[in-house]
Design an enzyme around this catalytic site. Structure first.
Site, mmCIF file in Angstrom:
data_model
loop_
_atom_site.group_PDB
_atom_site.id
_atom_site.type_symbol
_atom_site.label_atom_id
_atom_site.label_comp_id
_atom_site.label_asym_id
_atom_site.label_seq_id
_atom_site.Cartn_x
_atom_site.Cartn_y
_atom_site.Cartn_z
ATOM 1 N N GLU A 249 -24.365 -19.137 81.944
ATOM 2 C CA GLU A 249 -24.523 -17.868 81.210
ATOM 3 C C GLU A 249 -23.889 -16.758 82.024
ATOM 4 O O GLU A 249 -23.328 -16.994 83.093
ATOM 5 C CB GLU A 249 -26.008 -17.594 80.938
ATOM 6 C CG GLU A 249 -26.828 -17.389 82.187
ATOM 7 C CD GLU A 249 -28.299 -17.088 81.918
ATOM 8 O OE1 GLU A 249 -28.620 -16.537 80.858
ATOM 9 O OE2 GLU A 249 -29.121 -17.402 82.803
ATOM 10 N N LEU B 31 -31.376 -18.184 80.538
ATOM 11 C CA LEU B 31 -32.476 -17.456 79.915
ATOM 12 C C LEU B 31 -32.346 -17.600 78.402
ATOM 13 O O LEU B 31 -31.237 -17.487 77.864
ATOM 14 C CB LEU B 31 -32.401 -15.967 80.287
ATOM 15 C CG LEU B 31 -33.504 -15.104 79.683
ATOM 16 C CD1 LEU B 31 -34.825 -15.322 80.415
ATOM 17 C CD2 LEU B 31 -33.126 -13.625 79.718
ATOM 18 N N LYS C 39 -37.883 -14.472 83.142
ATOM 19 C CA LYS C 39 -37.117 -13.223 83.277
ATOM 20 C C LYS C 39 -37.679 -12.398 84.439
ATOM 21 O O LYS C 39 -38.374 -11.396 84.228
ATOM 22 C CB LYS C 39 -37.141 -12.445 81.949
ATOM 23 C CG LYS C 39 -36.031 -11.404 81.863
ATOM 24 C CD LYS C 39 -35.800 -10.978 80.438
ATOM 25 C CE LYS C 39 -34.811 -9.838 80.299
ATOM 26 N NZ LYS C 39 -33.487 -10.098 80.872
ATOM 27 N N TYR D 97 -39.627 -8.683 83.695
ATOM 28 C CA TYR D 97 -39.205 -7.509 82.927
ATOM 29 C C TYR D 97 -38.673 -7.912 81.568
ATOM 30 O O TYR D 97 -38.433 -9.093 81.310
ATOM 31 C CB TYR D 97 -38.136 -6.716 83.705
ATOM 32 C CG TYR D 97 -36.753 -7.342 83.699
ATOM 33 C CD1 TYR D 97 -36.463 -8.489 84.441
ATOM 34 C CD2 TYR D 97 -35.721 -6.782 82.944
ATOM 35 C CE1 TYR D 97 -35.196 -9.053 84.433
ATOM 36 C CE2 TYR D 97 -34.450 -7.343 82.932
ATOM 37 C CZ TYR D 97 -34.192 -8.478 83.683
ATOM 38 O OH TYR D 97 -32.935 -9.045 83.657
HETATM 39 N N1 PDD Z 1 -30.420 -9.143 80.503
HETATM 40 N N2 PDD Z 1 -29.179 -14.018 80.502
HETATM 41 C C1 PDD Z 1 -29.524 -13.197 81.516
HETATM 42 C C2 PDD Z 1 -29.407 -13.693 82.904
HETATM 43 C C3 PDD Z 1 -29.997 -11.914 81.233
HETATM 44 O O1 PDD Z 1 -30.370 -11.119 82.241
HETATM 45 C C4 PDD Z 1 -30.080 -11.478 79.889
HETATM 46 C C5 PDD Z 1 -30.593 -10.112 79.525
HETATM 47 C C6 PDD Z 1 -29.689 -12.351 78.867
HETATM 48 C C7 PDD Z 1 -29.767 -11.984 77.407
HETATM 49 O O2 PDD Z 1 -31.098 -11.875 76.966
HETATM 50 P P1 PDD Z 1 -31.496 -10.918 75.750
HETATM 51 O O3 PDD Z 1 -30.636 -11.292 74.614
HETATM 52 O O4 PDD Z 1 -32.914 -11.205 75.527
HETATM 53 O O5 PDD Z 1 -31.233 -9.488 76.208
HETATM 54 C C8 PDD Z 1 -29.254 -13.623 79.215
HETATM 55 C C9 PDD Z 1 -30.968 -7.812 80.344
HETATM 56 C C10 PDD Z 1 -30.453 -7.111 79.137
HETATM 57 C C11 PDD Z 1 -30.749 -7.053 81.636
HETATM 58 O O6 PDD Z 1 -31.001 -7.648 82.678
HETATM 59 O O7 PDD Z 1 -30.375 -5.881 81.601
#
Ligand code: PDD
Length: 287
Positions: A182, A207, A149, A33
């Site tokens: 993270e 990620l 992801k 996703y």
């Molecule tokens: N999550 N780390 C994890 C485990 C994440 O699930 C996410 C994003 C990020 C940040 O990635 P980005 O900057 O590309 O949004 C880091 C999304 C927003 C979610 O699961 O809702």
């Protein structure tokens, strides 16, 4: 106005949107996703999100459900049809529908695609950012491929729920060496007492956040002192500032980690500035 979702080629009422019970996303979490921010009528960093989607799909050997340009069109359509001005757009691709069997289905099984969008209140987010959030540490217990992801987010769900039950908004995973990897759905950052901005390298354990990438560009542009290296939970407790980044949060100050107040207990100046400047470092696609 009723919400609209895109499911496998059709725009349907959100209330009726469904995939088959034998969708492999449902059966095996066999899917990936992306979440893009929608900001002032623009979708933020679509090319980067689709590049990462491409990488996730390749790592799992799932085909694109349709051409990349078509996905881009659908993202805009779903945002527009839901009249989202500020909020997010979500895209999920799974290996498709097949009789439950762990082995990959035959090549004629098409991947499933779902796109949804929803509004968020920028004033509420800003109020949160002016207060800061609490995070709660949690032992790292995820598989090593967190660079993909995937929708297999049960460990993240449990870590974040634990945070919530302990007065936090986010979980911070801590690995066996005592380093913060993270957040449950965000990347983690600190500013040391010496004023050095620190975040973990994205080569392993996290990620590679799209928001993180944009912030890194902003940091370089602004000439801030910066180190990409692991940092420990102890170092974070002792930091001047902490914050998290994600498409859903931008840069969100952290003012408490477990039972420790971070810095002076108020959102830090670096996090606040990066938050304010964030969209100057992003690609904005008007819907
Ligand atoms: N999550 N780390 C994890 C485990 C994440 O699930 C996410 C994003 C990020 C940040 O990635 P980005 O900057 O590309 O949004 C880091 C999304 C927003 C979610 O699961 O809702």
């Amino acid at each position: 106005m009723s919400r609209i979702a895109y499911v496998n080629g059709q725009y349907v009422r959100h209330a009726d949107a469904a995939v088959h019970v034998e969708d492999r996303g449902y059966q095996f979490a066999d899917g990936v996703y992306e979440v893009c921010e929608v900001w002032q009528g623009n979708i933020v960093d679509v090319p980067r999100h689709l590049d990462r989607l491409d990488r996730s799909l390749k790592e799992l050997r799932i085909d694109w459900p349709m051409a990349r340009s078509a996905v881009q069109f659908v993202l805009r359509q779903v945002v527009r049809r839901n009249r989202v001005v500020n909020g997010l757009v979500y895209i999920q691709v799974t290996r498709g529908v097949a009789r439950r069997d762990h082995f990959f289905p035959s090549d004629d099984v098409a991947p499933s695609i779902v796109v949804t969008a929803r509004s968020a209140d920028p004033k509420a987010a800003q109020a949160q950012a002016e207060k800061g959030i609490a995070v709660v540490s949690y032992p790292e217990n995820r598989w090593p491929r967190v660079d993909i992801k995937t929708v297999a987010l049960l460990p993240n769900v449990l870590a974040k729920q634990n945070a919530k039950e302990n007065g936090g908004k986010e979980a911070w995973y801590v690995d066996k060496d005592g380093n913060v990897t993270e957040g449950g759905s965000t990347n983690a950052w600190i500013v040391t007492k010496a004023g050095v901005l620190v975040t973990r390298p994205a080569e392993s354990g996290i990620l590679r956040g799209i928001t993180r990438q944009a912030i890194l560009e902003l940091v370089a542009r602004e000439g801030l002192t910066f180190e990409e290296r692991p940092f420990s939970l102890a170092e974070a407790y002792d930091a001047k500032e902490a914050f998290v980044t994600a498409a859903t949060t931008i840069a969100m100050p952290v003012t408490r980690i477990d039972d420790r107040i971070v810095g002076n207990g108020h959102p830090g100046t670096v996090a606040t500035r990066l938050r304010e400047m964030f969209h100057t470092a992003t690609d904005l696609q008007a819907v």
